[in-house]
Design a protein around this motif. Structure first.
Motif, mmCIF file in Angstrom:
data_model
loop_
_atom_site.group_PDB
_atom_site.id
_atom_site.type_symbol
_atom_site.label_atom_id
_atom_site.label_comp_id
_atom_site.label_asym_id
_atom_site.label_seq_id
_atom_site.Cartn_x
_atom_site.Cartn_y
_atom_site.Cartn_z
ATOM 1 N N PHE A 1 36.237 -43.374 75.186
ATOM 2 C CA PHE A 1 35.307 -43.857 76.359
ATOM 3 C C PHE A 1 34.903 -45.313 75.920
ATOM 4 O O PHE A 1 34.339 -45.400 74.766
ATOM 5 C CB PHE A 1 34.029 -42.789 76.057
ATOM 6 C CG PHE A 1 33.014 -43.154 77.070
ATOM 7 C CD1 PHE A 1 32.912 -43.124 78.523
ATOM 8 C CD2 PHE A 1 31.730 -43.933 76.610
ATOM 9 C CE1 PHE A 1 32.025 -43.566 79.346
ATOM 10 C CE2 PHE A 1 30.675 -43.968 77.321
ATOM 11 C CZ PHE A 1 30.753 -44.191 78.792
ATOM 12 N N PRO A 2 35.216 -46.128 77.012
ATOM 13 C CA PRO A 2 34.801 -47.467 76.847
ATOM 14 C C PRO A 2 33.415 -48.115 77.350
ATOM 15 O O PRO A 2 32.877 -49.210 77.230
ATOM 16 C CB PRO A 2 35.945 -48.173 77.632
ATOM 17 C CG PRO A 2 36.261 -47.375 78.576
ATOM 18 C CD PRO A 2 35.979 -46.026 78.127
ATOM 19 N N ASP A 3 32.689 -47.085 77.828
ATOM 20 C CA ASP A 3 31.358 -47.312 78.796
ATOM 21 C C ASP A 3 31.813 -47.971 79.985
ATOM 22 O O ASP A 3 32.947 -47.853 80.451
ATOM 23 C CB ASP A 3 30.696 -48.310 77.677
ATOM 24 C CG ASP A 3 29.321 -48.329 77.911
ATOM 25 O OD1 ASP A 3 28.635 -47.399 78.967
ATOM 26 O OD2 ASP A 3 28.389 -48.521 77.207
ATOM 27 N N THR B 1 38.646 -37.680 83.046
ATOM 28 C CA THR B 1 37.316 -37.775 83.772
ATOM 29 C C THR B 1 37.006 -36.552 84.491
ATOM 30 O O THR B 1 36.656 -36.365 85.644
ATOM 31 C CB THR B 1 37.237 -38.997 84.890
ATOM 32 O OG1 THR B 1 38.503 -38.757 85.772
ATOM 33 C CG2 THR B 1 37.368 -40.176 83.965
ATOM 34 N N GLU B 2 37.256 -35.533 83.713
ATOM 35 C CA GLU B 2 37.116 -33.992 84.370
ATOM 36 C C GLU B 2 35.721 -33.749 84.046
ATOM 37 O O GLU B 2 35.255 -33.949 82.988
ATOM 38 C CB GLU B 2 38.212 -33.042 83.904
ATOM 39 C CG GLU B 2 39.673 -33.457 84.075
ATOM 40 C CD GLU B 2 39.792 -33.361 85.425
ATOM 41 O OE1 GLU B 2 39.527 -32.581 86.194
ATOM 42 O OE2 GLU B 2 40.715 -34.316 85.962
ATOM 43 N N GLY B 3 35.227 -32.611 84.695
ATOM 44 C CA GLY B 3 34.033 -31.915 84.570
ATOM 45 C C GLY B 3 32.868 -32.678 84.119
ATOM 46 O O GLY B 3 32.407 -33.500 85.189
ATOM 47 N N ASP B 4 31.902 -32.722 82.981
ATOM 48 C CA ASP B 4 30.982 -33.538 82.722
ATOM 49 C C ASP B 4 31.076 -35.095 82.669
ATOM 50 O O ASP B 4 30.265 -35.765 82.587
ATOM 51 C CB ASP B 4 30.233 -32.900 81.669
ATOM 52 C CG ASP B 4 29.573 -31.344 81.751
ATOM 53 O OD1 ASP B 4 29.443 -31.162 82.861
ATOM 54 O OD2 ASP B 4 29.434 -30.775 80.729
ATOM 55 N N PHE B 5 32.457 -35.381 82.610
ATOM 56 C CA PHE B 5 32.750 -36.760 82.110
ATOM 57 C C PHE B 5 33.517 -37.535 83.493
ATOM 58 O O PHE B 5 34.066 -38.409 83.449
ATOM 59 C CB PHE B 5 33.644 -36.626 81.350
ATOM 60 C CG PHE B 5 33.195 -36.166 80.011
ATOM 61 C CD1 PHE B 5 32.153 -36.807 79.103
ATOM 62 C CD2 PHE B 5 33.555 -34.858 79.548
ATOM 63 C CE1 PHE B 5 31.585 -35.951 78.166
ATOM 64 C CE2 PHE B 5 33.100 -34.288 78.409
ATOM 65 C CZ PHE B 5 32.115 -34.794 77.680
ATOM 66 N N LYS B 6 33.152 -36.998 84.521
ATOM 67 C CA LYS B 6 33.516 -37.482 85.944
ATOM 68 C C LYS B 6 33.171 -38.818 86.060
ATOM 69 O O LYS B 6 33.695 -40.004 86.438
ATOM 70 C CB LYS B 6 33.167 -36.692 87.092
ATOM 71 C CG LYS B 6 33.851 -37.214 88.369
ATOM 72 C CD LYS B 6 33.575 -36.203 89.568
ATOM 73 C CE LYS B 6 34.209 -36.950 90.994
ATOM 74 N NZ LYS B 6 33.881 -35.862 92.235
ATOM 75 N N VAL B 7 31.675 -39.160 85.657
ATOM 76 C CA VAL B 7 30.986 -40.276 86.023
ATOM 77 C C VAL B 7 30.742 -40.712 84.435
ATOM 78 O O VAL B 7 30.336 -40.175 83.724
ATOM 79 C CB VAL B 7 29.581 -40.196 86.570
ATOM 80 C CG1 VAL B 7 28.921 -41.516 86.478
ATOM 81 C CG2 VAL B 7 29.973 -39.735 88.073
ATOM 82 N N PRO B 8 31.132 -42.296 84.196
ATOM 83 C CA PRO B 8 30.768 -42.632 83.046
ATOM 84 C C PRO B 8 29.177 -42.580 82.227
ATOM 85 O O PRO B 8 28.422 -42.801 83.136
ATOM 86 C CB PRO B 8 30.999 -44.244 83.142
ATOM 87 C CG PRO B 8 32.025 -44.288 84.239
ATOM 88 C CD PRO B 8 31.791 -43.030 84.963
#
Length: 443
Positions: free
Chosen positions: A212-214, A259-266
């Motif tokens: 996760f690079p932000d 970028t699946e599930g809860d991590f679709k959006v940074p």
């Protein structure tokens, strides 16, 4: 008598010529009558004075306020009492309406200039800097440049307390499990992307994510990419620099299953928690993450230098500092400046460095103290956070950081989940930026 008269006359001529000659020098023992370097500094009156400083709990914990501000100031200036107004609880507009404007307000670089200007708090601190002979050359030159850009003025409207410094944190257990070598100091983003691909996989039904690079703003800040031409008042979001930025950052997010599930959006908070939970292999983050890791002893982690871009070797992130500004309305400006002077003394900055707050001073000896007081992190590569230069802030003029970030994030987030292609994402963002520019110009 004649010989004596001639001798005296010659001596008189010699003295006279010496007094008139520009090349003559006084004896080395002669001291100047007024030397600014040795003049006593102006003294603050002995009457009790209270300085109110407004800063959020995220900038300074209650313990840090006492340790790095209240106590050192009281020790040096017994007549000064520092009171902290927690911006997390009180709002500046409410205080202004009530006629209770703080003497010092803290802002991060992005909103600093617009906040000070909007509330008519801007104050040129340079006369006080000169009066108390504060040496601004102790700061890293990139930090000084950013301070003026952040304030939106050609003078210093604030001084930085410390900066959140950045690194690449990694979970050693995940690397060991998948047989991937640990990240090393001096890596570039494309190299980190290759590591992340090897680490994004399912493990016993649990999805492990590589990196996760932000958000997209981090690469913009690292490369100091301008988002507008303020001479022509026109967006620059469709130029080649932005295309390259989206591509390199997209390569970190477009890894399958990242970028699946809860991590679709940074989302920085969710990803910090994922790192603490052992489902994220690497996170490019700042020194505040150390506070989270203090409460996660189960994570077997270390860090490497913040990844660099090949077009900007040796450059990390921009200044991410609480910038402390004396307000125009303050009636105790001298005392307020001495509070800042104390906070930025070598003694206090050394204590902050040992506690994990990175200085903006360029003293290498001081930098070597970073994290030495964090006994729970002994053996960690904490010096990785001290090695890169600051990126210089991009001028933003009348465009607040928050408005620009919304446009950039919306376009980038659509791109990384394939809701739109790169060119369409940038073209749409460009149109929205031009619309924002015109709205701001009409005000």
């Amino acid at each position: 008598m004649k010989k004596l008269f001639i001798s005296l006359l010659a001596l008189t001529c010699t003295i006279s010529l010496a007094g008139c000659s520009g090349s003559a020098k006084p004896p080395e023992s002669a001291a100047p009558t007024s030397d600014k370097a040795t003049d006593a500094l102006p003294e603050l009156g002995k009457d009790p004075v209270t300085v109110k400083i407004m800063a959020s709990g995220g900038m300074f914990s209650d313990d840090e306020v006492q340790k790095y501000i209240v106590e050192p100031v009281k020790k040096k200036y017994p007549q000064i009492t520092v009171e902290r107004i927690n911006a997390s609880a009180s709002k500046l507009p409410e205080l202004i309406s009530a006629g209770e404007i703080p003497d010092i307000v803290a802002n991060y670089p992005g909103p600093m200039g617009s906040n000070l200007a909007e509330y008519k708090l801007l104050y040129n601190m340079e006369p006080l800097i000169k009066k108390y002979r504060f040496d601004v050359n102790r700061f890293a030159p990139e930090a000084l440049e950013t301070l003026k850009i952040a304030g939106g003025q050609d003078y210093l409207a604030g001084l930085p307390a410390y900066t959140n410094t950045f690194a690449l944190f990694y979970n050693k257990d995940i690397f060991d499990k998948f047989g991937v070598p640990y990240p090393k100091d001096g890596m570039y983003w494309d190299e980190v992307a290759e590591l992340a691909k090897k680490l994004t996989k399912s493990d016993g039904g649990v999805q492990i994510r590589g990196i996760f690079p932000d958000g997209i703003g981090r690469i913009q800040q690292q490369l100091s990419i301008p988002f507008a031409d303020f001479t022509a008042n026109k967006s620059l979001l469709t130029n080649e620099s932005w295309k390259e930025a989206f591509e390199i950052w997209g390569s970190l997010f477009k890894i399958p299953n990242l970028t699946e599930g809860d991590f679709k959006v940074p989302n920085a908070g969710k990803n910090q928690q994922a790192f603490a939970n052992g489902t994220l292999a690497m996170i490019a983050s700042h020194s505040n993450l150390l506070n989270t890791l203090k409460t996660a002893p189960q994570v077997n982690w270390d860090m490497a230098m913040y990844p660099q871009h090949r077009k900007a070797p040796g450059i990390g992130q921009r200044l991410d500092s609480p910038i402390l500004s004396i307000t125009e309305q303050s009636k105790v400006k001298d005392a307020a400046f001495l509070v800042l002077d104390t906070l930025l003394s070598d003694e206090v900055q050394t204590a902050m460095m040992r506690g994990g707050r990175m200085t903006v001073l360029k003293d290498e000896k001081l930098k070597s103290e970073f994290g030495k007081g964090l006994t729970e992190f002994q053996g960690k590569n904490l010096t990785a956070m001290t090695k890169l230069k600051f990126a210089v802030m991009t001028p933003f003029k009348y465009l607040p950081d928050v408005d620009v970030d919304k446009i950039l994030s919306k376009a980038f987030n659509a791109y990384i989940v394939d809701e739109t292609d790169l060119n369409t994402a940038l073209r749409t963002a460009d149109e929205e930026m031009n619309k924002l520019i015109q709205e701001k110009l009409r005000k």
